[in-house]
Write a protein that holds these residues in place. Sequence first.
Motif, PDB file in Angstrom:
ATOM      1  N   LYS A   1     -17.339  -3.443  77.575  1.00 14.54           N
ATOM      2  CA  LYS A   1     -18.514  -2.820  78.183  1.00 14.54           C
ATOM      3  C   LYS A   1     -18.153  -1.494  78.834  1.00 14.54           C
ATOM      4  CE  LYS A   1     -21.612  -6.599  79.279  1.00 14.54           C
ATOM      5  NZ  LYS A   1     -22.321  -7.292  80.357  1.00 14.54           N
ATOM      6  N   LEU A   2     -17.029  -1.480  79.539  1.00 17.79           N
ATOM      7  CA  LEU A   2     -16.602  -0.242  80.188  1.00 17.79           C
ATOM      8  C   LEU A   2     -16.308   0.839  79.156  1.00 17.79           C
ATOM      9  CD1 LEU A   2     -14.290  -1.651  83.012  1.00 17.79           C
ATOM     10  CD2 LEU A   2     -16.550  -0.610  83.279  1.00 17.79           C
ATOM     11  N   MET A   3     -15.684   0.445  78.046  1.00 16.63           N
ATOM     12  CA  MET A   3     -15.372   1.410  76.994  1.00 16.63           C
ATOM     13  C   MET A   3     -16.661   1.966  76.381  1.00 16.63           C
ATOM     14  SD  MET A   3     -13.339   3.225  75.267  1.00 16.63           S
ATOM     15  CE  MET A   3     -11.673   2.674  75.225  1.00 16.63           C
ATOM     16  N   TYR A   4     -17.614   1.085  76.077  1.00 15.86           N
ATOM     17  CA  TYR A   4     -18.892   1.548  75.527  1.00 15.86           C
ATOM     18  C   TYR A   4     -19.592   2.490  76.503  1.00 15.86           C
ATOM     19  CZ  TYR A   4     -19.345  -1.212  71.247  1.00 15.86           C
ATOM     20  OH  TYR A   4     -19.200  -1.710  69.986  1.00 15.86           O
ATOM     21  N   LYS A   5     -19.550   2.145  77.796  1.00 18.42           N
ATOM     22  CA  LYS A   5     -20.185   2.990  78.808  1.00 18.42           C
ATOM     23  C   LYS A   5     -19.547   4.380  78.832  1.00 18.42           C
ATOM     24  CE  LYS A   5     -21.536   2.967  83.665  1.00 18.42           C
ATOM     25  NZ  LYS A   5     -21.466   2.244  84.930  1.00 18.42           N
ATOM     26  N   ALA A   6     -18.231   4.409  78.731  1.00 20.23           N
ATOM     27  CA  ALA A   6     -17.516   5.687  78.716  1.00 20.23           C
ATOM     28  C   ALA A   6     -17.824   6.469  77.446  1.00 20.23           C
ATOM     29  CB  ALA A   6     -16.014   5.453  78.854  1.00 20.23           C
ATOM     30  N   VAL A   7     -17.823   5.786  76.309  1.00 21.32           N
ATOM     31  CA  VAL A   7     -18.073   6.451  75.028  1.00 21.32           C
ATOM     32  C   VAL A   7     -19.496   7.001  74.978  1.00 21.32           C
ATOM     33  CG1 VAL A   7     -18.266   6.082  72.528  1.00 21.32           C
ATOM     34  CG2 VAL A   7     -16.298   5.167  73.766  1.00 21.32           C
ATOM     35  N   LYS A   8     -20.440   6.318  75.603  1.00 15.85           N
ATOM     36  CA  LYS A   8     -21.828   6.786  75.603  1.00 15.85           C
ATOM     37  C   LYS A   8     -21.987   8.111  76.333  1.00 15.85           C
ATOM     38  CE  LYS A   8     -24.320   2.506  74.874  1.00 15.85           C
ATOM     39  NZ  LYS A   8     -25.432   1.670  75.287  1.00 15.85           N
ATOM     40  N   GLN A   9     -21.017   8.467  77.151  1.00 17.21           N
ATOM     41  CA  GLN A   9     -21.070   9.736  77.874  1.00 17.21           C
ATOM     42  C   GLN A   9     -20.620  10.911  77.004  1.00 17.21           C
ATOM     43  OE1 GLN A   9     -19.292   9.580  81.823  1.00 17.21           O
ATOM     44  NE2 GLN A   9     -19.645   7.367  81.868  1.00 17.21           N
ATOM     45  N   LEU A  10     -20.072  10.609  75.831  1.00 13.07           N
ATOM     46  CA  LEU A  10     -19.595  11.652  74.926  1.00 13.07           C
ATOM     47  C   LEU A  10     -20.748  12.218  74.101  1.00 13.07           C
ATOM     48  CD1 LEU A  10     -16.419   9.802  73.568  1.00 13.07           C
ATOM     49  CD2 LEU A  10     -16.497  11.538  75.366  1.00 13.07           C
ATOM     50  N   GLY A  11     -20.505  13.333  73.440  1.00 14.98           N
ATOM     51  CA  GLY A  11     -21.485  13.919  72.535  1.00 14.98           C
ATOM     52  C   GLY A  11     -21.633  13.078  71.270  1.00 14.98           C
ATOM     53  N   ASP A  12     -22.646  13.377  70.485  1.00 15.01           N
ATOM     54  CA  ASP A  12     -22.969  12.586  69.297  1.00 15.01           C
ATOM     55  C   ASP A  12     -21.809  12.474  68.308  1.00 15.01           C
ATOM     56  OD1 ASP A  12     -25.505  12.255  70.308  1.00 15.01           O
ATOM     57  OD2 ASP A  12     -26.373  13.877  69.131  1.00 15.01           O
ATOM     58  N   ILE A  13     -21.229  13.591  67.941  1.00 19.65           N
ATOM     59  CA  ILE A  13     -20.150  13.592  66.955  1.00 19.65           C
ATOM     60  C   ILE A  13     -18.909  12.915  67.535  1.00 19.65           C
ATOM     61  CG2 ILE A  13     -18.634  15.031  65.520  1.00 19.65           C
ATOM     62  CD1 ILE A  13     -21.617  14.957  64.650  1.00 19.65           C
TER      63      ILE A  13
ATOM     64  N   LYS B   1     -18.841  10.526  69.763  1.00 19.21           N
ATOM     65  CA  LYS B   1     -19.098   9.080  69.747  1.00 19.21           C
ATOM     66  C   LYS B   1     -18.776   8.503  68.368  1.00 19.21           C
ATOM     67  CE  LYS B   1     -23.194   9.026  72.568  1.00 19.21           C
ATOM     68  NZ  LYS B   1     -24.586   8.612  72.659  1.00 19.21           N
ATOM     69  N   ALA B   2     -19.265   9.179  67.346  1.00 18.98           N
ATOM     70  CA  ALA B   2     -19.044   8.715  65.977  1.00 18.98           C
ATOM     71  C   ALA B   2     -17.558   8.701  65.649  1.00 18.98           C
ATOM     72  CB  ALA B   2     -19.799   9.604  64.987  1.00 18.98           C
ATOM     73  N   LEU B   3     -16.840   9.726  66.078  1.00 16.17           N
ATOM     74  CA  LEU B   3     -15.416   9.811  65.808  1.00 16.17           C
ATOM     75  C   LEU B   3     -14.667   8.665  66.489  1.00 16.17           C
ATOM     76  CD1 LEU B   3     -13.565  13.131  65.539  1.00 16.17           C
ATOM     77  CD2 LEU B   3     -12.377  11.127  66.337  1.00 16.17           C
ATOM     78  N   VAL B   4     -14.981   8.382  67.747  1.00 18.39           N
ATOM     79  CA  VAL B   4     -14.351   7.273  68.466  1.00 18.39           C
ATOM     80  C   VAL B   4     -14.658   5.955  67.776  1.00 18.39           C
ATOM     81  CG1 VAL B   4     -14.388   5.944  70.629  1.00 18.39           C
ATOM     82  CG2 VAL B   4     -14.267   8.431  70.698  1.00 18.39           C
ATOM     83  N   PHE B   5     -15.907   5.790  67.392  1.00 19.87           N
ATOM     84  CA  PHE B   5     -16.318   4.562  66.714  1.00 19.87           C
ATOM     85  C   PHE B   5     -15.483   4.325  65.449  1.00 19.87           C
ATOM     86  CE2 PHE B   5     -19.124   2.885  63.309  1.00 19.87           C
ATOM     87  CZ  PHE B   5     -19.180   1.572  63.745  1.00 19.87           C
ATOM     88  N   LEU B   6     -15.350   5.331  64.630  1.00 19.23           N
ATOM     89  CA  LEU B   6     -14.583   5.191  63.394  1.00 19.23           C
ATOM     90  C   LEU B   6     -13.106   4.968  63.694  1.00 19.23           C
ATOM     91  CD1 LEU B   6     -16.364   7.962  61.328  1.00 19.23           C
ATOM     92  CD2 LEU B   6     -16.515   5.489  60.944  1.00 19.23           C
ATOM     93  N   TYR B   7     -12.586   5.636  64.709  1.00 18.46           N
ATOM     94  CA  TYR B   7     -11.186   5.473  65.118  1.00 18.46           C
ATOM     95  C   TYR B   7     -10.935   4.031  65.567  1.00 18.46           C
ATOM     96  CZ  TYR B   7      -6.790   6.349  67.581  1.00 18.46           C
ATOM     97  OH  TYR B   7      -5.485   6.309  68.013  1.00 18.46           O
ATOM     98  N   LEU B   8     -11.854   3.493  66.366  1.00 16.04           N
ATOM     99  CA  LEU B   8     -11.714   2.115  66.839  1.00 16.04           C
ATOM    100  C   LEU B   8     -11.869   1.093  65.712  1.00 16.04           C
ATOM    101  CD1 LEU B   8     -13.621   2.305  70.250  1.00 16.04           C
ATOM    102  CD2 LEU B   8     -11.140   2.168  69.873  1.00 16.04           C
ATOM    103  N   GLU B   9     -12.491   1.513  64.628  1.00 13.67           N
ATOM    104  CA  GLU B   9     -12.630   0.657  63.452  1.00 13.67           C
ATOM    105  C   GLU B   9     -11.392   0.751  62.553  1.00 13.67           C
ATOM    106  OE1 GLU B   9     -15.346  -1.460  62.288  1.00 13.67           O
ATOM    107  OE2 GLU B   9     -15.615  -1.350  64.456  1.00 13.67           O
ATOM    108  N   ASP B  10     -10.334   1.402  63.059  1.00 18.28           N
ATOM    109  CA  ASP B  10      -9.063   1.566  62.334  1.00 18.28           C
ATOM    110  C   ASP B  10      -9.198   2.369  61.048  1.00 18.28           C
ATOM    111  OD1 ASP B  10      -7.440   0.252  64.197  1.00 18.28           O
ATOM    112  OD2 ASP B  10      -7.935  -1.710  63.352  1.00 18.28           O
ATOM    113  N   LYS B  11     -10.124   3.316  61.045  1.00 16.78           N
ATOM    114  CA  LYS B  11     -10.246   4.210  59.896  1.00 16.78           C
ATOM    115  C   LYS B  11      -9.199   5.303  60.024  1.00 16.78           C
ATOM    116  CE  LYS B  11     -13.620   1.885  58.399  1.00 16.78           C
ATOM    117  NZ  LYS B  11     -13.324   0.928  57.340  1.00 16.78           N
TER     118      LYS B  11
END
Length: 164
Positions: free
Chosen positions: A107-119, A121-131
Amino acid sequence: MSKELEHAFVTELENNQNIVHKVCTLYTNDKDAHNDLFQEITIQLWKAYPKFRGDSKFSTWMYRVALNTAITLYRKSKRKVSTQSYESVIFKIKADEYDETEELQLKLMYKAVKQLGDIDKALVFLYLEDKDYAEISETLGISEVNARVKMNRIKKKLKTILNP
């Protein structure tokens, strides 16, 4: 669209729906908005599926459509995600329950990531998905070098947000 194509789409969507749920969690703040965005992404995936050529993995293509849909809708409203109906197709997809209360750290990570810009956020999401950076750059339409540089900057920013 043929029944075979429809079956293939539904199977792929069922197997990869967690991708869509994760994107929805990043770009929404409540369950209703999450469900609305999930529906809208599903509609956009369905509309685009006949054009999916298989040049990349289905999941990579799905990330791109899901992220583009979320970013587009987020930018349009900034407050509430609007949806459109697509009455000509009825999907029978088993929806897995996505538990938003898994762990405090998540939850804390999502809260922090939501503070980032759109692109970002997407980059972090893909990184966390081990892409890997090649797949991240392909999905986001940026160079691999740019993806690496952005990720390093984002890591520093997240550390600052999480450890003020």
